[in-house]
Write a protein that holds these residues in place. Sequence first.
Motif, PDB file in Angstrom:
ATOM      1  N   GLY A   1       8.440 -42.482 -98.703  1.00 40.12           N
ATOM      2  CA  GLY A   1       8.099 -42.904-100.057  1.00 40.12           C
ATOM      3  C   GLY A   1       8.881 -44.118-100.494  1.00 40.12           C
ATOM      4  N   PRO A   2       8.422 -44.766-101.567  1.00 38.33           N
ATOM      5  CA  PRO A   2       8.973 -46.075-101.961  1.00 38.33           C
ATOM      6  C   PRO A   2      10.400 -46.055-102.469  1.00 38.33           C
ATOM      7  CG  PRO A   2       7.423 -45.273-103.606  1.00 38.33           C
ATOM      8  CD  PRO A   2       7.308 -44.350-102.440  1.00 38.33           C
ATOM      9  N   THR A   3      10.856 -44.924-103.019  1.00 36.83           N
ATOM     10  CA  THR A   3      12.184 -44.906-103.628  1.00 36.83           C
ATOM     11  C   THR A   3      13.246 -44.248-102.758  1.00 36.83           C
ATOM     12  OG1 THR A   3      11.710 -42.832-104.786  1.00 36.83           O
ATOM     13  CG2 THR A   3      11.178 -44.884-105.934  1.00 36.83           C
ATOM     14  N   ALA A   4      12.867 -43.685-101.614  1.00 35.57           N
ATOM     15  CA  ALA A   4      13.840 -43.007-100.755  1.00 35.57           C
ATOM     16  C   ALA A   4      14.915 -43.994-100.295  1.00 35.57           C
ATOM     17  CB  ALA A   4      13.142 -42.391 -99.552  1.00 35.57           C
ATOM     18  N   GLY A   5      16.154 -43.688-100.602  1.00 34.29           N
ATOM     19  CA  GLY A   5      17.265 -44.556-100.203  1.00 34.29           C
ATOM     20  C   GLY A   5      17.355 -45.867-100.932  1.00 34.29           C
ATOM     21  N   SER A   6      16.630 -45.990-102.033  1.00 30.15           N
ATOM     22  CA  SER A   6      16.563 -47.298-102.697  1.00 30.15           C
ATOM     23  C   SER A   6      17.900 -47.740-103.293  1.00 30.15           C
ATOM     24  CB  SER A   6      15.499 -47.276-103.792  1.00 30.15           C
ATOM     25  OG  SER A   6      15.782 -46.291-104.772  1.00 30.15           O
ATOM     26  N   GLN A   7      18.759 -46.784-103.639  1.00 32.28           N
ATOM     27  CA  GLN A   7      20.045 -47.165-104.206  1.00 32.28           C
ATOM     28  C   GLN A   7      20.853 -48.013-103.230  1.00 32.28           C
ATOM     29  OE1 GLN A   7      18.847 -44.124-103.971  1.00 32.28           O
ATOM     30  NE2 GLN A   7      18.952 -43.019-105.933  1.00 32.28           N
ATOM     31  N   VAL A   8      20.683 -47.723-101.935  1.00 33.23           N
ATOM     32  CA  VAL A   8      21.397 -48.483-100.912  1.00 33.23           C
ATOM     33  C   VAL A   8      20.577 -49.676-100.445  1.00 33.23           C
ATOM     34  CG1 VAL A   8      22.348 -48.394 -98.575  1.00 33.23           C
ATOM     35  CG2 VAL A   8      22.697 -46.466-100.145  1.00 33.23           C
ATOM     36  N   SER A   9      19.299 -49.446-100.193  1.00 30.77           N
ATOM     37  CA  SER A   9      18.486 -50.467 -99.528  1.00 30.77           C
ATOM     38  C   SER A   9      18.096 -51.628-100.427  1.00 30.77           C
ATOM     39  CB  SER A   9      17.223 -49.827 -98.950  1.00 30.77           C
ATOM     40  OG  SER A   9      16.405 -49.306 -99.976  1.00 30.77           O
ATOM     41  N   THR A  10      18.083 -51.440-101.752  1.00 29.41           N
ATOM     42  CA  THR A  10      17.633 -52.506-102.642  1.00 29.41           C
ATOM     43  C   THR A  10      18.761 -53.139-103.453  1.00 29.41           C
ATOM     44  OG1 THR A  10      17.125 -50.957-104.444  1.00 29.41           O
ATOM     45  CG2 THR A  10      15.372 -51.426-102.852  1.00 29.41           C
ATOM     46  N   ALA A  11      19.965 -52.605-103.360  1.00 33.41           N
ATOM     47  CA  ALA A  11      21.083 -53.170-104.124  1.00 33.41           C
ATOM     48  C   ALA A  11      21.452 -54.554-103.600  1.00 33.41           C
ATOM     49  CB  ALA A  11      22.287 -52.231-104.039  1.00 33.41           C
ATOM     50  N   GLU A  12      21.933 -55.403-104.483  1.00 36.72           N
ATOM     51  CA  GLU A  12      22.393 -56.718-104.060  1.00 36.72           C
ATOM     52  C   GLU A  12      23.622 -56.566-103.169  1.00 36.72           C
ATOM     53  OE1 GLU A  12      22.954 -59.492-107.198  1.00 36.72           O
ATOM     54  OE2 GLU A  12      21.085 -58.967-108.214  1.00 36.72           O
ATOM     55  N   GLY A  13      23.761 -57.493-102.219  1.00 37.66           N
ATOM     56  CA  GLY A  13      24.894 -57.420-101.316  1.00 37.66           C
ATOM     57  C   GLY A  13      25.117 -58.729-100.593  1.00 37.66           C
ATOM     58  N   PRO A  14      26.200 -58.815 -99.833  1.00 41.14           N
ATOM     59  CA  PRO A  14      26.520 -60.056 -99.121  1.00 41.14           C
ATOM     60  C   PRO A  14      25.633 -60.315 -97.916  1.00 41.14           C
ATOM     61  CG  PRO A  14      28.106 -58.341 -98.558  1.00 41.14           C
ATOM     62  CD  PRO A  14      27.240 -57.777 -99.637  1.00 41.14           C
TER      63      PRO A  14
ATOM     64  N   GLY B   1       4.381 -48.421-109.574  1.00 40.70           N
ATOM     65  CA  GLY B   1       3.989 -47.446-108.570  1.00 40.70           C
ATOM     66  C   GLY B   1       2.537 -47.019-108.621  1.00 40.70           C
ATOM     67  N   SER B   2       1.756 -47.493-109.615  1.00 39.49           N
ATOM     68  CA  SER B   2       0.360 -47.070-109.716  1.00 39.49           C
ATOM     69  C   SER B   2      -0.591 -47.956-108.934  1.00 39.49           C
ATOM     70  CB  SER B   2      -0.083 -47.018-111.190  1.00 39.49           C
ATOM     71  OG  SER B   2      -0.085 -48.313-111.747  1.00 39.49           O
ATOM     72  N   GLN B   3      -0.124 -49.114-108.446  1.00 41.00           N
ATOM     73  CA  GLN B   3      -0.961 -49.944-107.594  1.00 41.00           C
ATOM     74  C   GLN B   3      -0.900 -49.388-106.166  1.00 41.00           C
ATOM     75  OE1 GLN B   3      -0.832 -54.230-107.985  1.00 41.00           O
ATOM     76  NE2 GLN B   3       0.378 -54.067-109.860  1.00 41.00           N
ATOM     77  N   ASP B   4      -2.056 -49.260-105.567  1.00 36.63           N
ATOM     78  CA  ASP B   4      -2.180 -48.616-104.266  1.00 36.63           C
ATOM     79  C   ASP B   4      -1.244 -49.260-103.244  1.00 36.63           C
ATOM     80  OD1 ASP B   4      -2.968 -47.332-101.967  1.00 36.63           O
ATOM     81  OD2 ASP B   4      -5.095 -47.828-102.146  1.00 36.63           O
ATOM     82  N   SER B   5      -0.277 -48.454-102.755  1.00 39.70           N
ATOM     83  CA  SER B   5       0.609 -48.802-101.639  1.00 39.70           C
ATOM     84  C   SER B   5       1.564 -49.951-101.921  1.00 39.70           C
ATOM     85  CB  SER B   5      -0.213 -49.122-100.379  1.00 39.70           C
ATOM     86  OG  SER B   5      -1.068 -48.058-100.070  1.00 39.70           O
ATOM     87  N   VAL B   6       1.638 -50.407-103.172  1.00 42.32           N
ATOM     88  CA  VAL B   6       2.623 -51.429-103.523  1.00 42.32           C
ATOM     89  C   VAL B   6       3.921 -50.712-103.863  1.00 42.32           C
ATOM     90  CG1 VAL B   6       3.238 -53.297-105.104  1.00 42.32           C
ATOM     91  CG2 VAL B   6       0.857 -53.022-104.350  1.00 42.32           C
ATOM     92  N   ARG B   7       4.917 -50.887-103.019  1.00 41.09           N
ATOM     93  CA  ARG B   7       6.196 -50.222-103.226  1.00 41.09           C
ATOM     94  C   ARG B   7       6.830 -50.725-104.517  1.00 41.09           C
ATOM     95  NH1 ARG B   7      11.878 -51.442-100.227  1.00 41.09           N
ATOM     96  NH2 ARG B   7      12.962 -49.499-100.736  1.00 41.09           N
ATOM     97  N   CYS B   8       7.172 -49.812-105.419  1.00 44.31           N
ATOM     98  CA  CYS B   8       7.793 -50.200-106.683  1.00 44.31           C
ATOM     99  C   CYS B   8       9.048 -49.368-106.916  1.00 44.31           C
ATOM    100  CB  CYS B   8       6.813 -50.021-107.850  1.00 44.31           C
ATOM    101  SG  CYS B   8       7.442 -50.703-109.409  1.00 44.31           S
ATOM    102  N   ILE B   9      10.139 -50.053-107.224  1.00 47.96           N
ATOM    103  CA  ILE B   9      11.412 -49.402-107.538  1.00 47.96           C
ATOM    104  C   ILE B   9      11.636 -49.524-109.041  1.00 47.96           C
ATOM    105  CG2 ILE B   9      13.884 -49.313-107.054  1.00 47.96           C
ATOM    106  CD1 ILE B   9      12.068 -48.789-104.624  1.00 47.96           C
ATOM    107  N   PRO B  10      11.681 -48.400-109.770  1.00 43.39           N
ATOM    108  CA  PRO B  10      11.849 -48.472-111.231  1.00 43.39           C
ATOM    109  C   PRO B  10      13.130 -49.188-111.632  1.00 43.39           C
ATOM    110  CG  PRO B  10      11.204 -46.265-110.534  1.00 43.39           C
ATOM    111  CD  PRO B  10      11.548 -47.018-109.286  1.00 43.39           C
ATOM    112  N   GLY B  11      13.079 -49.871-112.777  1.00 44.22           N
ATOM    113  CA  GLY B  11      14.243 -50.598-113.279  1.00 44.22           C
ATOM    114  C   GLY B  11      15.266 -49.677-113.904  1.00 44.22           C
TER     115      GLY B  11
END
Length: 611
Positions: free
Chosen positions: A418-431, A601-611
């Motif tokens: 799913g689109p939000t699994a692990g998002s805290q790590v995978s989408t955070a800004e980093g070096p 998240g309502s668009q088909d298969s477009v991964r969306c991470i809530p703000g």
Amino acid sequence: MNRTRSAMLAAALSVVLVAIGLVLAPAAHAGPTHYVTVSDGTQIAINIRMPDDFIEGRSYPTIFEMSGYDGGSSDGDTPFDVGGEGSRGLTKIFNEEYVTIHASVRGTGCSSGEFDLFSWRSALDGREVIEWITTQPWSDGSVGLYGHSYGGITGFMIAATQPKGLEAASLSGLIDDLYRGIVYPGGVSNYGFPLLWTGGIRNVYDIGGGSYDGIVENQDQQCARNTASHSRTILNDPIVQGLSDTDNTWYQVRSLINYAERIQVPIHIAGAHQDEQTGPRGPYHLFEAVRDVPKRLLMSNGDHGTQTSDPFQADRKAWMDHWLRGVNGGFGRSRPQAAESEQPTSVRVFFEMGRDAQDDYGPNGTKDATTFPLEDTDWTNVYLREGNALSYDAPAGAETGDQYFSGSPRQSWSYQAGPTAGSQVSTAEGPDEVEYRSQPFVQNTALAGPITATLFSSSTAVDTEFFVQLIDEAPDGSRSYLQRGMLKASHREYMPTLSDKLDDGTIYRPHRPHTNPTNITPNEVYEYLIEVFPVSHVLREGHRLVVKIHTPPAVDSYYAYVPKRPIGINTIYHDSDRPSRLMLPIVPLNGVQLGPERDCGSQDSVRCIPG
């Protein structure tokens, strides 16, 4: 030796399945209904269904599909009844007016012979079956090819053989180039879905849906004998060939792009930008490459299954009815009724495909055009700028470049999880990434078409890989991931004469040889032209466009990129001498009736991470 061993294993399997089948009652419609013997003696298993209200003595048009899944044993169920619906869904679409026929590729299911993935010999089998169909008493002599994914790829190659009696085709889930489109996009190794499908999924559907239904469910002795004859040549195995990091003849003789100019019938092609299996590149490239015939393209956000959803199927059915039954769908005329210069082409763009507040599925806006890329495209450069900005204004002087650590596959996500699994790590800004954001858009702005990224970059390593990600950021901070492109630096060479260009010579789809990778010199600045796959999306008023650049993630939807590059520090330059930028296909929304903005998240298969 390899063929003998394969045949022995197949024989053993057939014996086991027959033994099981002795204690099971046969299902009513499982297994082949006929076998067609082609010119080299191979038997092709087919499953024929007559129209719902079939009248003896009346002739009908035929819809034909061929694949290496359940194929000629197709009964409407998936292997072992595991989820979903089998390919006999075709019958539900067409069986009011058509005969529908499925066939098994040679060496699969209940067909005999040697299996060779996406081979020309298999395509010739399809041609011979079509020509057999036209001689049957229930046939009116006209056949339409239909297929999705395996069936779509096989169908495209069959159409290229130019069978007598073939009148039209509707195909989706297509891969234009096996090397460039899915296994090594941009030279980056993808051992995810290609390996999973080749080593697992295809075999399950072949044995569980093809051979099992024929031998066990139908107790078909001919199917058992044909299954025992199956063989393979080990050097033609896609897993063996996939170990090569460079392009070769094996890939090219199985790539549809090399057969597109042979298509001589009206063709309907569909594609989805987030297709997690066959990828987002193929349908659009193939649509362009097919020439001098009526053709139609559907493009939308969505995954692999979107191309067989109701909005797509209605259009595909209308296309077949137009060319096979004479029901005017507004798609024009074919030769010889129309001159070559009058061959009609059309493109329909579905924006924001998904579910609305009432849970109704469909597009949130539709745009029609005649060509791809769309004829009213305003090709617009947006520049990477100092302060992590994205601007329409090119840099006028010196600016400090941006550095990031290359080698971390942190920005991963799984289609299954799913689109939000692990998002805290995978989408955070980093070096290990750099990011650029535009100002908020002052009006709805639509993108529809291919994209390129031109990056001026250096690396401390002798090779590196770039992953360019386009993101829509809403005012509340939620982020929808739209599309991506990638490139291995050692595969940077491209061939301008074979690349696709605009009228002014600007390249929008670079063609790379991928035959002679050349390392880079550490700390030297190179200009890289990166293909970003097509997209159609509306950036709503108040939203921002975000561009991320980093290393290819370990997992990208259904893909898995194997790291074959050293770690290093990469620098992205964006000054007047080295203007890193993206070329965007902005199209007007004149006449497009957009519905209310859809939720994250309502668009088909477009991964969306809530703000």
